[in-house]
Design an enzyme around this catalytic site. Structure first.
Site: not given
Length: 237
Positions: A31, A58, A60, A63, A121, A213
């Protein structure tokens, strides 16, 4: 994109990301998010794609419909496997995003999958109610957005593991359910509130998982990736 675990490349520079990827053998699903893309531009996509990896871009997008449609037209030419928008942008915006992707995809190439973000999340239920002004539960909000995305022609959504089963029931098995917030057992949650292990995600109906991570900050990233992949694939055995 295939259903291998997607590694979130949360690095500031392409060289850092590519150096990290060299330590994990094979063709990977990765990603590229706003941190890496906005600081380096489309060239980072090209470099990572040329290294042989599949990319979920990614960004997002959220608009007005025309702007998102035109942006998607350009992103379709980058050769990525998946892109996303915010479902909160509404049906017209999502439909125009899909039209832009279809128009921009080169002849003979496969259109990138288009998915919509439902609720991050990192968002808790109280925060959703107080700051977004949305009544009801998080699951109700996520399901509303998922149904809207499906009705708009999109391929799936980004959701937490905790809503994946409900979305599968409401939108079908083939509707993509891409779930971040994945940790190995005992791992820290960091800034994400709704987390789960790879096996829990698979059992809940996730079609793809995004892991950051837990892999990129591990002492041995290749070993951590292997552990995630084994858990993710265990449900199929």
């Amino acid at each position: 994109m295939n259903d291998s675990p997607i590694i979130a490349l949360d690095f500031p520079a392409p060289d850092d990301a590519l150096e990290f990827l060299r330590d994990i053998p094979g063709r990977l699903s990765v990603k590229i998010g706003m941190e890496l893309y906005l600081q380096n531009g489309p060239s980072v996509v090209e470099r990572i794609r040329e290294a042989g990896h599949d990319i979920f871009l990614d960004l997002k997008l959220h608009d007005i419909p025309n702007t998102v449609g035109q942006a998607m037209k350009g992103l379709a030419q980058l050769g990525v496997g998946m892109v996303n928008v915010h479902a909160a942008g509404g049906r017209e915006m999502m439909e125009r995003a899909l039209e832009g992707l279809e128009a921009g995809t080169p002849a003979g190439a496969e259109r990138p999958a288009l998915i919509a973000v439902t609720q991050l999340t990192s968002t808790g239920e109280d925060q959703m109610r107080l700051e977004q002004g949305i009544a009801g539960t998080l699951e109700q909000s996520v399901l509303r957005y998922a149904r809207l995305a499906k009705d708009s022609g999109l391929d799936g959504v980004v959701c937490s593991v905790h809503e994946a089963a409900a979305i599968r029931s409401a939108c079908g098995e083939s509707f993509l359910k891409v779930t971040p917030g994945i940790r190995l057992a005992g791992g820290e949650s960091q800034d994400q509130k709704r987390i789960a292990t790879p096996l829990e995600a698979r059992k809940s109906g996730s079609t793809h998982i995004v892991v950051g991570r837990a892999i990129t900050k591990a002492a041995d990233p290749a070993e951590a990736y292997g552990a995630v992949k084994r858990q993710w694939e265990e449900w199929n055995r």
